[in-house]
Design an enzyme around this catalytic site. Structure first.
Site, short mmCIF file in Angstrom:
data_model
loop_
_atom_site.label_atom_id
_atom_site.label_comp_id
_atom_site.label_asym_id
_atom_site.label_seq_id
_atom_site.Cartn_x
_atom_site.Cartn_y
_atom_site.Cartn_z
N PHE A 34 -4.44 3.28 -11.33
CA PHE A 34 -4.48 4.05 -10.09
C PHE A 34 -3.76 3.30 -8.98
O PHE A 34 -3.92 2.09 -8.84
CB PHE A 34 -5.92 4.24 -9.60
CG PHE A 34 -6.77 5.12 -10.47
CD1 PHE A 34 -6.71 6.49 -10.34
CD2 PHE A 34 -7.65 4.57 -11.38
CE1 PHE A 34 -7.51 7.31 -11.12
CE2 PHE A 34 -8.45 5.37 -12.17
CZ PHE A 34 -8.39 6.75 -12.03
N ASP A 35 -3.05 4.03 -8.16
CA ASP A 35 -2.55 3.51 -6.90
C ASP A 35 -3.73 3.62 -5.93
O ASP A 35 -4.63 4.41 -6.16
CB ASP A 35 -1.38 4.40 -6.47
CG ASP A 35 -0.95 4.18 -5.05
OD1 ASP A 35 -0.56 3.05 -4.74
OD2 ASP A 35 -0.98 5.14 -4.27
N LYS A 36 -3.76 2.81 -4.87
CA LYS A 36 -4.92 2.91 -3.98
C LYS A 36 -4.72 3.94 -2.84
O LYS A 36 -5.35 4.99 -2.84
CB LYS A 36 -5.30 1.56 -3.39
CG LYS A 36 -6.53 1.63 -2.48
CD LYS A 36 -6.92 0.29 -1.92
CE LYS A 36 -6.06 -0.17 -0.76
NZ LYS A 36 -6.28 0.54 0.50
N THR A 37 -3.81 3.55 -1.92
CA THR A 37 -3.67 4.38 -0.73
C THR A 37 -3.16 5.78 -1.06
O THR A 37 -2.08 5.93 -1.61
CB THR A 37 -2.71 3.70 0.28
OG1 THR A 37 -3.03 2.31 0.31
CG2 THR A 37 -2.83 4.30 1.66
#
Ligand code: ADP
Ligand code: MG
Length: 335
Positions: free
Chosen positions: A41-44
């Site tokens: 997953f990417d965060k932002t």
């Protein structure tokens, strides 16, 4: 029935997922997703809402209004969720004209305003220790410099999506490894990642380091799906075995090129999407088995004269109906 085995199951899977806001682009994507055993997953904008808000702004040595005007001019053209938050916060200030703006990939933006170089970028130790406290609380901190002199400090808060925790737990329960790749500070990455129960957390990554992490996972025989919004993570989306883009406000390019687009940004559909893909592949195998067995039995029976042509035609159709019905059960899959 043999010819129907695969296309009917794929059509049912695509149909049911589309109706529930998950746009799978191809049958091939379903096959790829069925083999996934790691989710990065990417965060932002992905695990977090990306609806970031500015919590505090501190100016050093210049007027606060001047700082806001600089920020607005510098961030106006950036697509990053952080830039959107900053411009929304600074709305209504004096309009300054930037002579040039460019994005510093993975860290922020740089602009030339009134002949001075303004940088708005993620906090790093070279900017000093003013932000230590905020960083420890897991906040995103941005520094503003004018010709390399610190003139501003911003703290931003980003709410973690309610669904993220559920999605991560479901994936972990399914035995799928969860990974977080973010360009944000390590402390922030750890705070958010640990609160969600993510298995492996990597912070302070530049876009090309996100790529390296994906490569590393692939080398360790993981089949990886990358989930991201396309801002600073497009190469990682492209390199992963499969890709899922946040559809509602992801970057257009990502939404177009990813294997799957989540139309409502509903991240809790990631585990059910993987389940649907696995179920679909099982269905296809079962369909093929049904078709082969019935055909084989019918051929044998007719060889020995037990099956006459009328019964043969009937059985041919019954097996088709069986396969189609079996596939249609996928339409009931709840995502
Ligand atoms: P993520 O991987 O979590 O989506 P990014 O790689 O997009 O994060 O960005 C990493 C960090 O770079 C952000 O946390 C932020 O501190 C900084 N940054 C990126 N773009 C901007 C921008 N336009 N303005 C200010 N800071 C930015
Ligand atoms: Mg992002």
């Amino acid at each position: 029935s043999l010819a129907l085995a695969t296309p009917t199951a794929i059509a049912a899977a695509l149909g049911t997922s589309t109706k529930q806001g998950v746009l799978i682009k191809s049958g091939e994507a379903v096959e790829k997703l069925s083999r996934i055993n790691a989710v990065a997953f990417d965060k932002t904008g992905t695990l977090t809402e990306g609806r970031i808000s500015v919590e505090s702004v501190k100016a050093f040595g210049i007027e606060e209004d001047r700082l806001k005007a600089l920020l607005y001019a510098a961030e106006k053209y950036s697509e990053h969720p952080i830039a959107k938050a900053i411009t929304a916060y600074c709305e209504g200030v004096e309009q300054l004209k930037a002579e040039s703006t460019k994005s510093l990939v993975g860290t922020g933006v740089e602009a030339v305003i009134d002949g001075k170089v303004i940088r708005v970028e993620k906090w790093n130790s070279s900017l000093g220790g003013e932000a230590d406290e905020a960083l420890k609380e897991g906040k995103t901190v941005i520094g503003v410099t004018e010709d390399e002199k610190l003139v501003g400090l911003l703290t931003l808060s980003d709410t973690v999506r309610d669904e993220s925790k559920f999605a991560v737990k479901e994936l972990n329960d399914m035995g799928v490894m969860t990974v977080m790749l973010t360009g944000d500070n390590e402390t922030v990455a750890k705070t958010v990642g640990e609160s969600l129960g993510i298995n492996k957390i990597y912070g302070a990554l530049m876009p090309d380091q996100k790529l390296e992490k994906i490569e590393e996972l692939k080398k360790n025989r993981r089949k990886v799906v990358m989930v991201g919004d396309g801002v600073n993570d497009a190469p990682a989306l492209a390199l992963a075995d499969a890709s899922i883009a946040m559809g509602a406000f992801g970057a257009d390019l990502a939404v177009e090129t990813a294997d799957v687009a989540l139309m409502n940004n509903d991240i809790k559909k990631v585990p059910s999407l993987l389940k649907l893909a696995r179920r679909t592949l099982k269905k296809i195998k079962l369909n093929i088995a049904i078709a082969m067995c019935i055909n084989f039995a019918a051929v044998l029976l007719s060889l020995f004269g037990i099956l006459n042509p009328v019964w043969g035609a009937l059985i041919h159709n019954v097996s088709s109906v069986l396969v189609v019905t079996n596939s249609a059960l996928l339409l009931k899959h709840n995502m």
